[in-house]
Design an enzyme around this catalytic site. Structure first.
Site, mmCIF file in Angstrom:
data_model
loop_
_atom_site.group_PDB
_atom_site.id
_atom_site.type_symbol
_atom_site.label_atom_id
_atom_site.label_comp_id
_atom_site.label_asym_id
_atom_site.label_seq_id
_atom_site.Cartn_x
_atom_site.Cartn_y
_atom_site.Cartn_z
ATOM 1 N N HIS A 241 0.803 -1.224 0.000
ATOM 2 C CA HIS A 241 0.000 0.000 0.000
ATOM 3 C C HIS A 241 0.844 1.286 0.000
ATOM 4 C CE1 HIS A 241 -3.487 -2.488 1.129
ATOM 5 N NE2 HIS A 241 -2.771 -2.992 2.109
HETATM 6 O O1 RIB Z 1 -5.240 -0.214 4.764
HETATM 7 C C1 RIB Z 1 -3.844 -0.187 4.520
HETATM 8 C C2 RIB Z 1 -3.179 0.877 5.347
HETATM 9 O O2 RIB Z 1 -3.376 0.590 6.736
HETATM 10 C C3 RIB Z 1 -1.651 0.929 5.155
HETATM 11 O O3 RIB Z 1 -1.213 2.248 5.343
HETATM 12 C C4 RIB Z 1 -1.150 0.062 6.259
HETATM 13 O O4 RIB Z 1 0.177 0.417 6.667
HETATM 14 C C5 RIB Z 1 -2.111 0.397 7.355
HETATM 15 O O5 RIB Z 1 -1.692 1.622 7.968
#
Ligand code: RIB
Ligand code: CA
Length: 311
Positions: A241
């Site tokens: 992500h």
């Molecule tokens: O949903 C994914 C996000 O939530 C990413 O930033 C992961 O690190 C968590 O913070």
């Protein structure tokens, strides 16, 4: 011309990879890391951020601790994804570098007031509590922020922590509402984009093949981090992500999206934290966010692996 950024983060393996990518990229000047409670509690995110800076060989990076809980909601963490330390997968030495004394929100305010207007980009990778706190304490900073490029939200991919909400927004929906209504130019990297950059065996082996401590750490983190998503989605890997935010700053051409209206559900318990994205422009609500939907995954991993190889 380097771009000045502040990374707001809740490391988390994917945050760690994003921080490494930023520190490895000459296009970016990291003015500081501001830590927030999210994947794991604040003490751990602040510990982990410093550990990553030392792994990158950048112990001079300034790291600030910020909010230890959301504005109104009780803290929800994600050890079930990231492990108890938040960086499970490999054991690295505890950091020697110390935290800065200043609160993260005050660092954000002071930096935005000191730098020329439009010079600094904020890059939140976790819940938006620090960003919202800074905007509440000092509304004058809003027009001085060049852009907020954040990881959070979802439309077609819907939720990853509830059926309708993505984790970063869900943890602090009130903070997200403040940010999305701030009038600051927003670039949103939602699950719609990040679910298209899945780790695969070959991609993880490419990290390991770098033959460096950084490559070994990133391969170990992604090996651990992907277990949860593979079990949940039956996918061949996990979405990286947060590095999508940093990759966008370096190579925006790798991404595509639409400038649309995005608002945050804060009233309904059922859909709390949903990013209500008007992707089909069926309302007359004003566009406030560049909402990403597509990404060149091969291009992303080529950029990421090349840059990690420089550390
Ligand atoms: O949903 C994914 C996000 O939530 C990413 O930033 C992961 O690190 C968590 O913070
Ligand atoms: Ca994160």
């Amino acid at each position: 011309m380097t771009r000045k950024i502040i990374i707001d983060t809740d490391p988390g393996q994917d945050d760690a990879v994003a921080i490494l990518l930023a520190l490895a990229s000459p296009e970016l000047e990291v003015l500081g890391l501001t830590c927030v409670a999210g994947n794991v509690p604040l003490a751990l995110t602040a510990h982990n951020a410093r550990l990553v800076c030392e792994l990158a060989g950048r112990p001079e990076t300034r790291v600030f601790a910020g909010c230890d809980r959301p504005l109104q909601r009780p803290l929800v963490t994600a050890e079930y994804v990231h492990g108890k330390t938040g960086l499970d997968g490999i054991t690295l030495p505890a950091p020697a570098m110390t935290l800065q004394d200043q609160h993260a929100a005050d660092f954000i305010i002071e930096t935005l007031r000191a730098e020329p207007a439009g010079a600094v980009t904020l890059c939140p990778l976790g819940p938006l509590t620090n960003i919202a706190t800074a905007l509440q304490r000092a509304p004058d900073i809003a027009p001085r922020i060049a852009e907020i490029v954040l990881m959070g939200g979802a439309y077609f991919e819907v939720g990853n922590v509830t059926p309708t909400a993505e984790f970063n927004i869900y943890v602090d929906p009130q903070a997200a509402e403040i940010v999305f209504k701030s009038g600051v130019p927003l670039v949103v990297m939602p699950l719609d984009a990040t679910h298209k950059v899945l780790t695969t065996r070959a991609r993880i082996e490419a990290f390991r093949a770098l033959g460096t401590q950084v490559g070994h750490a990133v391969a170990s983190w992604t090996d651990f981090f992907e277990r949860h998503d593979m079990a949940k989605y039956g996918s061949q890997g996990a979405p990286l992500h947060d590095p999508c935010v940093i990759a966008y700053l370096i190579r925006p051409d790798l991404f595509e999206g639409r400038h649309i209206n995005v608002e945050i559900e804060t009233g309904s318990e059922l859909t709390l934290g949903m990013t209500v994205a008007d992707w089909w422009r069926v309302t007359d609500r004003p566009a406030n966010a560049m909402f990403m939907g597509g990404v060149d995954a091969e291009g992303f991993y080529t950029l990421l692996t090349d840059r990690l190889g420089r550390l």
